[in-house]
Enzyme design. Structure first.
Site, short mmCIF file in Angstrom:
data_model
loop_
_atom_site.label_atom_id
_atom_site.label_comp_id
_atom_site.label_asym_id
_atom_site.label_seq_id
_atom_site.Cartn_x
_atom_site.Cartn_y
_atom_site.Cartn_z
N HIS A 70 0.85 -1.21 0.00
CA HIS A 70 0.00 0.00 0.00
C HIS A 70 0.88 1.26 0.00
O HIS A 70 0.70 2.16 -0.82
CB HIS A 70 -0.91 -0.04 1.23
CG HIS A 70 -1.69 1.21 1.50
ND1 HIS A 70 -3.06 1.25 1.48
CD2 HIS A 70 -1.29 2.47 1.80
CE1 HIS A 70 -3.47 2.47 1.75
NE2 HIS A 70 -2.41 3.24 1.97
N GLU A 71 1.86 1.29 0.91
CA GLU A 71 2.74 2.47 1.02
C GLU A 71 3.64 2.60 -0.20
O GLU A 71 3.90 3.72 -0.66
CB GLU A 71 3.58 2.40 2.28
CG GLU A 71 2.80 2.56 3.57
CD GLU A 71 1.95 3.82 3.60
OE1 GLU A 71 2.43 4.87 3.12
OE2 GLU A 71 0.80 3.76 4.07
N HIS A 74 1.89 4.46 -2.93
CA HIS A 74 1.99 5.93 -2.75
C HIS A 74 3.35 6.43 -3.20
O HIS A 74 3.46 7.40 -3.95
CB HIS A 74 1.87 6.29 -1.27
CG HIS A 74 0.51 6.17 -0.68
ND1 HIS A 74 -0.59 6.80 -1.21
CD2 HIS A 74 0.07 5.51 0.43
CE1 HIS A 74 -1.65 6.52 -0.45
NE2 HIS A 74 -1.28 5.74 0.54
ZN LIG Z 1 -2.21 5.24 2.33
#
Ligand SMILES: [Zn+2]
Length: 389
Positions: A70-71, A74
């Protein structure tokens, strides 16, 4: 990287680490899976106790991997949009991508924020499809995959809460920024909504504890609310600082200082002549007229004192893989981002290949305070009828 973090590995030029608080969460998740969740699943009944613990730890690790992905989503999108990414740290409520600087356009902010929850939903979908493809007898992988579907859906949904600085709050800020045409207004609106959400969660937490007697859920929600409350305030602060610095240039704060040292200088001479006598904490290192690094008090501190006479500046200086510098006409915001990117205390100022001086974090803080005291934003107003100079 945040304080109290342990660095794990590096991927695509980004340091990935865990905050100590995450280890507590890891233990809690493993425990709750091994003792509560898995033994109560019909197909997993009657396993030896250690198997529940191994399964719990493996599943907790997969949760950990989901948060990293998830990170990374980003961070990689941020990188592709030209923003620097320093590190990813996993901590109690998930992960933080440590970006150097903020998006310059609302569309950039929008896409960097939304890609995280979308990635979590995508992981949930993959786990769901894999689970559906399993034969009915595969109870153990079914339990793990079902948990991954559930936890990634929860991760995606939690991050979509419109409380700044959660992903949903950033999406909301990007929208408010587009509507108002102002990053500052957008952030104030998003931070206000963030505070509302935070207070809502805190009140809900109190309600669960005091009225429903649900201590665990109550404390959990209350802690998230308290975290969001703090995060909304500090993020607003950061934008306000950026706004204060608008129009401020490196040349405004840099003290002309062309003290340099050579890489072959012994450390003891550096300390005596440049640090002690010059009252400096950092000196640029120049070789053949070219800036090759920065040597700081921190670099020297690492070396045992009895080696100060024999070791040289070149052996301890920072910046051996390329020195980060700024120009006098660069914005102070850019200098601040350069400091943040490398976790530096100072950055050399170079013009036309020549060293002008060094700008420090303290210089920038003083400028912010000065502008605050004058309530100044942007460039100084000029007299209307000033004669041409
Ligand atoms: Zn996030």
């Amino acid at each position: 990287m945040l304080g109290n973090s342990i660095r794990l590995f590096r991927v695509a030029g980004i340091d990935v680490g865990v905050h100590v608080s995450w280890l507590v969460i890891f233990a809690l998740v493993t425990w709750s899976l091994a003792v509560g969740v898995f033994p109560s699943i019909a197909g997993l009944k009657g396993l030896p106790e250690w198997e529940y613990w191994v399964l719990g730890a493996i599943t907790a690790l997969l949760l950990f991997a989901s948060v990293i992905v998830h990170e990374l989503a980003h961070s990689l999108v941020a990188k592709s949009r030209g923003l620097g990414v320093r590190s990813i740290t996993l901590f109690i409520f998930g992960g933080v991508s440590n970006l150097a600087g903020e998006a310059k356009k609302p569309s950039t902010e929008f896409i960097i924020a939304i890609v995280g929850p979308l990635t979590s939903f995508a992981i949930a979908a993959v786990a769901y499809v894999a689970d559906a493809a399993l034969p009915a007898s595969a109870a153990v992988p079914d339990a793990v995959l079902s948990y991954l579907v559930y936890i990634n859906l929860a991760l995606g949904a939690f991050n979509l809460i419109p409380g700044f600085p959660l992903d949903g709050g950033r999406v909301f800020r990007a929208l408010a920024w587009t509507w108002t045409g102002s990053l500052r207004r957008g952030t104030e609106i998003a931070a206000f909504v963030g505070h509302l959400v935070a207070w809502g969660l805190l009140l809900l937490g109190f309600y669960l504890i005091l009225v429903r007697g649900d201590l665990f859920q109550g404390i959990w929600l209350g802690a998230i609310g308290w975290f969001l409350q703090n995060a909304a305030s500090s993020s607003l602060q950061q934008v306000l600082i950026e706004q204060r610095l608008r129009g401020a240039r490196v040349a405004d704060v840099v003290e002309p200082d062309t003290t340099v040292v050579a890489p072959d200088l012994p450390l003891v001479t550096l300390i005596e002549d440049s640090f002690m006598r010059g009252n400096r904490r950092a000196v640029p290192v120049v070789s053949d007229g070219r800036l090759v690094g920065m040597v700081t008090v921190g670099d020297v501190k690492e070396v045992p004192r009895d080696r100060w006479p024999t070791m040289t500046v070149g052996e301890v200086m920072g910046g051996r893989d390329g020195v980060v510098s700024v120009g006098p006409r660069d914005s102070l915001q850019r200098a601040l981002e350069a400091l943040a990117k490398g976790d530096f205390e100072q950055v050399p100022v170079v013009e036309d290949g020549k060293l002008v001086g060094v700008v420090t974090r303290a210089d920038i803080v003083r400028q912010i305070q000065l502008r605050e005291a004058l309530d100044l934003e942007g460039v100084l107003p000029r007299p209307a009828a000033s004669p041409a100079r």
